[in-house]
Design a protein around this motif. Sequence first.
Motif, short mmCIF file in Angstrom:
data_model
loop_
_atom_site.label_atom_id
_atom_site.label_comp_id
_atom_site.label_asym_id
_atom_site.label_seq_id
_atom_site.Cartn_x
_atom_site.Cartn_y
_atom_site.Cartn_z
N PRO A 99 0.81 -1.22 0.00
CA PRO A 99 0.00 0.00 0.00
C PRO A 99 0.85 1.28 0.00
CG PRO A 99 -0.84 -1.57 1.62
CD PRO A 99 0.39 -2.18 1.04
N LEU A 100 1.97 1.24 0.72
CA LEU A 100 2.87 2.39 0.76
C LEU A 100 3.38 2.73 -0.66
CD1 LEU A 100 4.32 4.25 2.72
CD2 LEU A 100 6.05 2.47 3.05
N ALA A 101 3.75 1.71 -1.40
CA ALA A 101 4.25 1.91 -2.76
C ALA A 101 3.13 2.42 -3.66
CB ALA A 101 4.83 0.61 -3.31
N GLU A 102 1.92 1.91 -3.44
CA GLU A 102 0.77 2.38 -4.23
C GLU A 102 0.60 3.89 -4.06
OE1 GLU A 102 -0.90 0.89 -6.40
OE2 GLU A 102 -1.15 -1.24 -5.88
N VAL B 243 13.45 5.08 -2.19
CA VAL B 243 12.61 4.86 -1.01
C VAL B 243 12.33 3.37 -0.85
CG1 VAL B 243 10.41 5.39 0.12
CG2 VAL B 243 11.51 7.11 -1.32
N ASP B 244 12.71 2.82 0.29
CA ASP B 244 12.42 1.42 0.59
C ASP B 244 10.97 1.31 1.06
OD1 ASP B 244 12.25 -1.16 1.46
OD2 ASP B 244 14.13 -1.12 2.60
N CYS B 245 10.17 0.54 0.32
CA CYS B 245 8.74 0.39 0.63
C CYS B 245 8.43 -0.98 1.20
CB CYS B 245 7.92 0.57 -0.65
SG CYS B 245 8.17 2.13 -1.45
N THR B 246 9.45 -1.72 1.64
CA THR B 246 9.20 -3.09 2.09
C THR B 246 8.80 -3.18 3.56
OG1 THR B 246 11.53 -3.44 2.60
CG2 THR B 246 10.80 -4.06 0.38
N ASN C 258 7.04 -0.96 7.29
CA ASN C 258 5.83 -0.17 7.54
C ASN C 258 6.02 1.32 7.33
OD1 ASN C 258 7.07 -1.77 9.31
ND2 ASN C 258 5.81 -1.35 11.08
N LYS C 259 7.31 1.76 7.26
CA LYS C 259 7.55 3.18 6.97
C LYS C 259 8.24 3.31 5.62
CE LYS C 259 8.36 4.90 11.62
NZ LYS C 259 9.16 5.81 12.41
N ALA C 260 8.14 4.50 5.02
CA ALA C 260 8.94 4.80 3.83
C ALA C 260 10.33 5.20 4.31
CB ALA C 260 8.29 5.95 3.06
N VAL C 261 11.34 4.45 3.91
CA VAL C 261 12.70 4.76 4.35
C VAL C 261 13.50 5.31 3.18
CG1 VAL C 261 14.79 3.90 5.48
CG2 VAL C 261 12.57 2.88 6.04
N ILE C 262 13.99 6.53 3.35
CA ILE C 262 14.80 7.16 2.29
C ILE C 262 16.20 6.58 2.34
CG2 ILE C 262 15.75 9.33 1.41
CD1 ILE C 262 13.40 10.78 2.78
N LEU C 263 16.61 5.90 1.25
CA LEU C 263 17.96 5.31 1.19
C LEU C 263 18.92 6.25 0.48
CD1 LEU C 263 17.24 1.56 0.27
CD2 LEU C 263 17.08 2.72 2.49
N ARG C 264 18.37 7.08 -0.42
CA ARG C 264 19.19 8.09 -1.11
C ARG C 264 18.31 9.30 -1.35
NH1 ARG C 264 21.57 6.69 -7.01
NH2 ARG C 264 19.38 6.90 -7.61
N PRO C 265 18.70 10.50 -0.88
CA PRO C 265 17.87 11.68 -1.13
C PRO C 265 17.94 12.10 -2.60
CG PRO C 265 19.88 12.30 0.03
CD PRO C 265 19.93 10.81 -0.13
N LEU D 241 7.62 13.82 0.90
CA LEU D 241 7.16 12.52 1.40
C LEU D 241 6.37 12.71 2.70
CD1 LEU D 241 10.36 10.35 0.74
CD2 LEU D 241 8.28 10.48 -0.63
N VAL D 242 6.87 13.59 3.57
CA VAL D 242 6.19 13.85 4.85
C VAL D 242 4.82 14.46 4.59
CG1 VAL D 242 6.23 15.33 6.91
CG2 VAL D 242 8.27 14.02 6.28
N GLU D 243 4.74 15.36 3.63
CA GLU D 243 3.44 15.98 3.35
C GLU D 243 2.42 14.93 2.89
OE1 GLU D 243 3.55 19.59 1.05
OE2 GLU D 243 1.44 19.30 0.46
N LEU D 244 2.89 13.95 2.12
CA LEU D 244 1.98 12.91 1.62
C LEU D 244 1.64 11.88 2.68
CD1 LEU D 244 0.68 11.66 -1.05
CD2 LEU D 244 2.70 10.17 -1.08
N LEU D 245 2.66 11.44 3.46
CA LEU D 245 2.47 10.26 4.32
C LEU D 245 2.35 10.60 5.80
CD1 LEU D 245 5.25 8.04 2.66
CD2 LEU D 245 2.78 7.89 2.22
N GLY D 246 2.78 11.80 6.17
CA GLY D 246 2.85 12.15 7.60
C GLY D 246 4.24 11.87 8.14
N GLU D 247 4.66 12.72 9.11
CA GLU D 247 6.02 12.67 9.66
C GLU D 247 6.39 11.27 10.18
OE1 GLU D 247 7.91 15.92 10.22
OE2 GLU D 247 9.52 14.43 10.34
N GLU D 248 5.41 10.63 10.86
CA GLU D 248 5.73 9.35 11.52
C GLU D 248 5.90 8.20 10.53
OE1 GLU D 248 3.00 11.14 11.68
OE2 GLU D 248 1.56 9.78 10.74
N MET D 249 5.53 8.43 9.27
CA MET D 249 5.62 7.35 8.28
C MET D 249 6.88 7.46 7.40
SD MET D 249 3.27 5.16 8.53
CE MET D 249 3.14 4.41 6.92
N VAL D 250 7.72 8.46 7.67
CA VAL D 250 8.92 8.67 6.84
C VAL D 250 10.17 8.59 7.70
CG1 VAL D 250 10.11 10.27 5.29
CG2 VAL D 250 7.60 10.17 5.29
#
Length: 353
Positions: free
Chosen positions: A85-88, A186-189, A191-198, A206-215
């Motif tokens: 769902p995160l990747a979607e 972004v690693d989507c595997t 529960n959070k979106a993890v930025i591996l390379r900015p 990403l925060v605006e879309l998913l919320g601070e706690e999900m990034v």
Amino acid sequence: MITKIVKIEQVKEQKEALHEAGEILRSGGLVAFPTETVYGLGANGLDAEACAGIYAAKGRPSDNPLILHVANRSMVEQIAAVIPPLAEKLMAAFCPGPITLIMQRKAIVPDRITGGLSTVGIRMPENDVARALIQAAGVPIAAPSANISGRPSPTSAELTARDLDGRIPLILDGGPCHFGVESTIVDCTGNKAVILRPGAITREMLVELLGEEMVAMDPALVGADVVPRAPGMKYTHYAPKAPLTLIEGMPTRMVRAFQREVVRLQGEGQVVGVMASHEVLAGLKEILPAELMADYGHQGNLPSIAANIYEALRSFDDKPADVLLGEGTTDQGLGLAIMNRLHKASGFRTIRA
Ligand code: AMP
Ligand code: MG
């Protein structure tokens, strides 16, 4: 091998060249092509032999996985075992665009291109030449940046040819790249979106879309002494030929800091090159010849700086500079990607202004 460079101004008017490029890819060959981030060196992403050619042409370490470039959702489904769902959400908001999503892979993706990982990096470029090429090939295209491993990524066909002339049959020339830094990974595997390379899709977006706690950010990006989760992030990257030192700090202190450091190095008998903003270079006119300056745009204009840093770094390759100084930017927004590349290009050598 003779490398042909074909200019593609209008995708619709150059069906023949794109057909030929698709043919080269399907038969296991390599084609360099423009994207909105940097130029890529492409091969059929489902053909391990063809992808081996990418590693050979670039001198790329074999454990550094390749990103697969797709033209549409059905190609994503062809290579991803599941689309979480995160990747979607991220795809709906940012694809096509400068973002790479890490998902679990299907067995159709060769081990050779993922460095043995169970995941695959998937990107849907927006650039119309890239999209037309993937469509012409009819398969996902594996493509790292089209440079010799360790060097700054190319942002034009000319810069691509400087590294790959004679090594590949075809470069598609779609003009300069819009963003100029590689995609956000972004690693989507989990529960959070993890930025591996900015990259150009910023943490703030990403925060605006998913919320601070999900990034989250890969700890390796924020200085922790751990192995980065994107294997390629551990290698030296983006390096100009002469050693680079960054000057970081308040924009208002930059001119003085550069003047002091340039004079100090020149006093040691070194030929100094400077990559900096228009504003800083204006303050160095009296002490530095114009040919040893590379202007990366106006101070604070992050899109322009991102688009110019690699070309500016490469501009010193055929100049007599012994040492280079570069101007740092903020690390907010697009500045995070810029500073990530500049820190790597400088091997983390920094002076505070
Ligand atoms: P480049 O194509 O040269 O821009 O580099 C691609 C980057 O994506 C490297 O840093 C790789 O380590 C990273 N990457 C590709 N596939 C994966 C994956 N499955 N998991 C984590 N990182 C990846
Ligand atoms: Mg690269």
